[in-house]
Design an enzyme around this catalytic site. Structure first.
Site, PDB file in Angstrom:
ATOM      1  N   GLU A  12      -0.532  -0.022  -5.334  1.00 47.74           N
ATOM      2  CA  GLU A  12       0.190  -1.050  -4.576  1.00 47.74           C
ATOM      3  C   GLU A  12      -0.768  -1.927  -3.764  1.00 47.74           C
ATOM      4  OE1 GLU A  12       3.170  -1.653  -5.221  1.00 47.74           O
ATOM      5  OE2 GLU A  12       3.541   0.164  -6.391  1.00 47.74           O
TER       6      GLU A  12
ATOM      7  N   HIS B 198      -1.692  -4.948  -5.825  1.00 50.08           N
ATOM      8  CA  HIS B 198      -0.701  -6.027  -5.724  1.00 50.08           C
ATOM      9  C   HIS B 198      -0.816  -6.739  -4.370  1.00 50.08           C
ATOM     10  CE1 HIS B 198       1.137  -4.688  -9.380  1.00 50.08           C
ATOM     11  NE2 HIS B 198       1.615  -3.576  -8.868  1.00 50.08           N
TER      12      HIS B 198
END
Length: 360
Positions: free
Chosen positions: A20, A23
């Site tokens: 994550e 991202h």
């Protein structure tokens, strides 16, 4: 068990947060507003806000998410919205999580090669190896070894025949000795997690084809370390080799899923991975390091599968957008991803249930 749970949650946290963060950092570099960075899925347990982003820890610790303004297709006119960016920028943000999992796996392999990773021993690396042993790498269910309580990863140290002790330094010594005592009681001296154990076992006279008298597969293993420059090259090289093998494995599993209509037994969920974590922890830090690297590569490949809700599914929609020259209706795309997420969670539940049954 408590230690296994703690280590498992720590591993899951590292893998999810690394993915994550990929991202997150690329979205921030692109000037987008990241509304939330979450570990786990809601309901929310704890959160705090720093700058424009809410950081949260959620109850269902099976993954994580980064919520970016405009991911749902809204805010096209807002330059800090995901929907306002070009296909190339959106694709880069989407693929960044996969890239980070690949990078993490590569870094772990580099570290592993430097400090020493367990490897099969041959003439080329035997002079570099430490802690060479004859290790059990497979146990056939319902075999004499399985019934005796022998585990994957156990190292065979000696055979005891009456008062006679035969040290095991080569696989052939074990095989030849066992073949002389088919149908008779022997004792295997096993090292497990630094403890020496003895198991009574009776080698089968007529075992099923390919299973052997004891029902085990053996490998001569050792811990091999390399200079840092060689470790760097071996880590990068191995990361591509491992990833390619995982891709081929996934292709075979998906084919079986489509053709046979069943979840292949090779697929494990959180419970299965927790069991592997326990086994790797008992074998030592380098085994655990290797396992985390393999899981990271698996997550990278899995997320690239063009299935709704996965990164690969989102990239597929970008491809469709590129071909048709206009965006797919956001409501349709969001609905498809929602259905995909539901199917994935259902699959995880089914696999988890199957993994629990295996523990009985």
């Amino acid at each position: 068990m408590l230690l296994t749970i703690i280590i498992f949650i720590a591993i899951l946290g590292v893998l999810v947060l690394t993915h994550e963060w990929g991202h997150f950092i690329v979205a921030r570099r692109a000037g987008l507003i990241v509304e939330e960075f979450g570990f786990g899925f809601p309901p929310r347990l704890f959160s705090f806000k720093k700058g424009e982003t809410l950081y949260s820890i959620n109850l269902l610790l099976l993954g994580g998410f980064v919520k970016i303004l405009g991911e749902d297709g809204s805010g096209v006119d807002n330059p800090r919205s995901f929907a306002s960016k070009s296909i190339s920028v959106r694709s880069l943000i989407t693929a960044a999580g996969v890239a980070m999992n690949f990078i993490l796996g590569t870094i772990l392999l580099i570290i592993g090669f430097y400090i020493g990773l367990p490897q099969a021993i041959d003439k080329e690396n035997e002079t570099l190896a430490k802690n060479i042993q004859i290790q059990i790498v497979l146990i056939v269910p319902n075999s004499p070894a399985d019934a005796a309580g022998i585990n994957f990863g156990d190292a065979v140290k000696y055979l005891k025949i009456g008062n006679k002790i035969i040290n095991i330094s080569e696989i052939t010594i074990l095989q030849n000795t066992v073949n002389k005592y088919l149908g008779k009681n022997i004792i295997l001296g096993i090292e497990r997690a630094g403890t020496l154990l003895e198991f009574k076992i009776v080698p089968r006279k007529d075992p099923p084809q390919g299973e052997g008298a004891l029902g085990i597969a053996l490998a001569k293993t050792g811990v091999v370390s390399y200079p840092w420059r060689q470790s760097l090259w071996l880590g990068v090289k191995s990361s591509f080799i491992v990833t390619w093998e995982i891709i081929k494995g996934f292709a075979g599993l998906l084919k079986n899923l489509v053709v046979a209509g069943e979840v292949p037994s090779e697929i494990s969920g959180p419970v299965g991975i927790a069991v592997l974590t326990k086994q790797a922890t008992s074998l030592g830090f380098t085994y655990l390091l290797n396992l985390v690297a393999l899981i990271s590569f698996n997550l990278a490949v899995l997320n690239l599968v063009p299935f709704p809700a996965l990164d690969g599914g989102r990239l597929l929609f970008f491809g469709i957008e590129k071909i048709k020259g206009s965006k797919v209706n956001p409501k349709i795309e969001n609905a498809v991803h929602a259905i995909g997420l539901f199917l994935l969670l259902t699959l995880v539940i089914l696999i988890t249930y199957r993994d629990i049954l295996k523990l009985r």
